[in-house]
Scaffold this motif. Structure first.
Motif, PDB file in Angstrom:
ATOM      1  N   VAL A 216       3.682  12.782   1.087  1.00 44.63           N
ATOM      2  CA  VAL A 216       3.065  12.380   2.357  1.00 44.63           C
ATOM      3  C   VAL A 216       4.090  11.763   3.304  1.00 44.63           C
ATOM      4  CG1 VAL A 216       0.761  12.069   1.357  1.00 44.63           C
ATOM      5  CG2 VAL A 216       2.286  10.098   1.573  1.00 44.63           C
ATOM      6  N   PHE A 217       5.196  11.304   2.750  1.00 43.20           N
ATOM      7  CA  PHE A 217       6.239  10.700   3.582  1.00 43.20           C
ATOM      8  C   PHE A 217       7.185  11.738   4.171  1.00 43.20           C
ATOM      9  CE2 PHE A 217       4.781   7.423   0.688  1.00 43.20           C
ATOM     10  CZ  PHE A 217       4.484   6.416   1.584  1.00 43.20           C
ATOM     11  N   TYR A 218       6.914  13.008   3.887  1.00 46.15           N
ATOM     12  CA  TYR A 218       7.707  14.105   4.439  1.00 46.15           C
ATOM     13  C   TYR A 218       6.883  15.024   5.321  1.00 46.15           C
ATOM     14  CZ  TYR A 218      11.202  12.590   1.128  1.00 46.15           C
ATOM     15  OH  TYR A 218      12.113  11.835   0.436  1.00 46.15           O
ATOM     16  N   GLY A 219       5.614  14.722   5.498  1.00 41.94           N
ATOM     17  CA  GLY A 219       4.732  15.572   6.281  1.00 41.94           C
ATOM     18  C   GLY A 219       4.547  15.072   7.697  1.00 41.94           C
ATOM     19  N   ALA A 220       3.618  15.683   8.379  1.00 41.28           N
ATOM     20  CA  ALA A 220       3.348  15.367   9.786  1.00 41.28           C
ATOM     21  C   ALA A 220       2.839  13.947   9.982  1.00 41.28           C
ATOM     22  CB  ALA A 220       2.353  16.370  10.364  1.00 41.28           C
ATOM     23  N   THR A 221       2.262  13.345   8.933  1.00 39.56           N
ATOM     24  CA  THR A 221       1.725  11.986   9.065  1.00 39.56           C
ATOM     25  C   THR A 221       2.757  10.899   8.770  1.00 39.56           C
ATOM     26  OG1 THR A 221       0.951  11.957   6.771  1.00 39.56           O
ATOM     27  CG2 THR A 221      -0.611  12.732   8.441  1.00 39.56           C
ATOM     28  N   ALA A 222       3.959  11.268   8.394  1.00 37.08           N
ATOM     29  CA  ALA A 222       4.973  10.295   7.983  1.00 37.08           C
ATOM     30  C   ALA A 222       5.248   9.241   9.050  1.00 37.08           C
ATOM     31  CB  ALA A 222       6.273  11.004   7.601  1.00 37.08           C
ATOM     32  N   GLY A 223       5.323   9.650  10.295  1.00 36.16           N
ATOM     33  CA  GLY A 223       5.578   8.692  11.368  1.00 36.16           C
ATOM     34  C   GLY A 223       4.448   7.701  11.546  1.00 36.16           C
ATOM     35  N   TYR A 224       3.224   8.166  11.331  1.00 35.52           N
ATOM     36  CA  TYR A 224       2.077   7.268  11.425  1.00 35.52           C
ATOM     37  C   TYR A 224       2.101   6.249  10.288  1.00 35.52           C
ATOM     38  CZ  TYR A 224       0.363  10.462  14.965  1.00 35.52           C
ATOM     39  OH  TYR A 224       0.255  11.230  16.087  1.00 35.52           O
ATOM     40  N   LEU A 225       2.530   6.679   9.100  1.00 40.96           N
ATOM     41  CA  LEU A 225       2.632   5.746   7.978  1.00 40.96           C
ATOM     42  C   LEU A 225       3.694   4.686   8.252  1.00 40.96           C
ATOM     43  CD1 LEU A 225       2.293   8.264   5.015  1.00 40.96           C
ATOM     44  CD2 LEU A 225       0.527   6.787   6.006  1.00 40.96           C
TER      45      LEU A 225
ATOM     46  N   LEU B 183       0.839  -1.206   0.000  1.00 43.33           N
ATOM     47  CA  LEU B 183       0.000   0.000   0.000  1.00 43.33           C
ATOM     48  C   LEU B 183       0.874   1.255   0.000  1.00 43.33           C
ATOM     49  CD1 LEU B 183      -2.898   1.370   0.471  1.00 43.33           C
ATOM     50  CD2 LEU B 183      -2.045   1.585   2.795  1.00 43.33           C
ATOM     51  N   LEU B 184       1.865   1.301   0.878  1.00 47.37           N
ATOM     52  CA  LEU B 184       2.720   2.488   0.986  1.00 47.37           C
ATOM     53  C   LEU B 184       3.536   2.703  -0.293  1.00 47.37           C
ATOM     54  CD1 LEU B 184       3.868   2.186   4.703  1.00 47.37           C
ATOM     55  CD2 LEU B 184       2.057   3.636   3.748  1.00 47.37           C
ATOM     56  N   PHE B 185       3.948   1.640  -0.933  1.00 50.21           N
ATOM     57  CA  PHE B 185       4.663   1.750  -2.210  1.00 50.21           C
ATOM     58  C   PHE B 185       3.759   2.392  -3.260  1.00 50.21           C
ATOM     59  CE2 PHE B 185       5.655  -0.212  -6.372  1.00 50.21           C
ATOM     60  CZ  PHE B 185       6.907   0.359  -6.574  1.00 50.21           C
ATOM     61  N   LEU B 186       2.516   1.925  -3.330  1.00 54.42           N
ATOM     62  CA  LEU B 186       1.569   2.481  -4.300  1.00 54.42           C
ATOM     63  C   LEU B 186       1.261   3.947  -3.993  1.00 54.42           C
ATOM     64  CD1 LEU B 186      -0.782  -0.610  -4.636  1.00 54.42           C
ATOM     65  CD2 LEU B 186       0.937   0.199  -6.295  1.00 54.42           C
ATOM     66  N   VAL B 187       1.181   4.284  -2.703  1.00 53.70           N
ATOM     67  CA  VAL B 187       0.980   5.681  -2.297  1.00 53.70           C
ATOM     68  C   VAL B 187       2.179   6.518  -2.748  1.00 53.70           C
ATOM     69  CG1 VAL B 187       0.877   7.228  -0.294  1.00 53.70           C
ATOM     70  CG2 VAL B 187      -0.620   5.219  -0.399  1.00 53.70           C
ATOM     71  N   ALA B 188       3.387   5.995  -2.539  1.00 51.86           N
ATOM     72  CA  ALA B 188       4.594   6.726  -2.939  1.00 51.86           C
ATOM     73  C   ALA B 188       4.632   6.963  -4.449  1.00 51.86           C
ATOM     74  CB  ALA B 188       5.841   5.966  -2.493  1.00 51.86           C
ATOM     75  N   LEU B 189       4.059   6.037  -5.202  1.00 51.36           N
ATOM     76  CA  LEU B 189       3.997   6.210  -6.660  1.00 51.36           C
ATOM     77  C   LEU B 189       2.989   7.273  -7.074  1.00 51.36           C
ATOM     78  CD1 LEU B 189       4.193   2.532  -7.979  1.00 51.36           C
ATOM     79  CD2 LEU B 189       5.998   4.262  -7.987  1.00 51.36           C
TER      80      LEU B 189
END
Length: 188
Positions: free
Chosen positions: A84-93, A64-70
């Motif tokens: 999204v991997f650089y924002g405030a939610t990155a740790g939750y991901l 899922l996270l790979f597809l999100v990163a794409l």
């Protein structure tokens, strides 16, 4: 490929799709958590670990996270992309990934115990404690707030909803264990 590896790939893809589908449930913005929304996706993360075990559950979240990163908009609110991997939610991901592994490992370790009890323990530890333990420090850093404030706005308001998700996941796990025990890979 063997029949069991084909089945594993389908199960991993299914749970990745389930987590993505739970992102379609409208998110709830609290307005005080640095942009961290209440979503149904952590329920899917818990179920992936509970049902598939640590390896396959972790792989489902990783897919899922790979597809999100794409760039696919599979996170709540139609979010996706590398940003999204650089924002405030990155740790939750990141917590989703580790949380699915921990949930699955606990469920597997408790395979000889009552399914509901194992699901509750694994859901609380992997699906709540681990996710928040990784999410809150990143929120504090990205939002420029103290850890205490990050806990107050990025963790505590979410606990009641997370406990409801644990209860739902436990009911699903119990139902599947009774009706189709072979689908509980974490217990086989």
């Amino acid at each position: 490929m063997t029949m069991s590896s084909d089945r594993s790939l389908v199960q991993i893809a299914f749970y990745a799709a389930l987590i993505a589908a739970l992102g379609l449930v409208p998110k709830i913005e609290l307005g005080l958590a640095g942009g961290i929304p209440i979503t149904a996706q952590s329920l899917g993360v818990m179920l992936a670990g509970m049902m598939l075990g640590p390896v396959r559950g972790g792989l489902a979240v990783a897919l899922l996270l790979f597809l999100v990163a794409l760039g696919l908009p599979f996170l709540a609110g139609g979010r996706g992309g590398i940003g999204v991997f650089y924002g405030a939610t990155a740790g939750y991901l990141a917590g989703y990934f580790v949380g699915a592994i921990v949930t699955g490992a606990i469920m597997k370790a408790m395979r000889n115990m009552n399914v509901v009890f194992g699901a509750v323990v694994s859901g609380v530890v992997g699906g709540i404690v681990v996710v928040h333990a990784l999410g809150v420090p990143v929120l504090a850093y990205k939002a420029g707030m103290s850890m205490e404030k990050a806990i107050m706005v990025g963790s505590l308001p979410f606990i009641p909803g997370d406990l409801i998700k644990v209860a739902l996941a436990a009911v699903v796990a119990h139902t599947i264990a009774r009706g189709l025990p072979s689908a509980m890979l974490s217990r086989n």
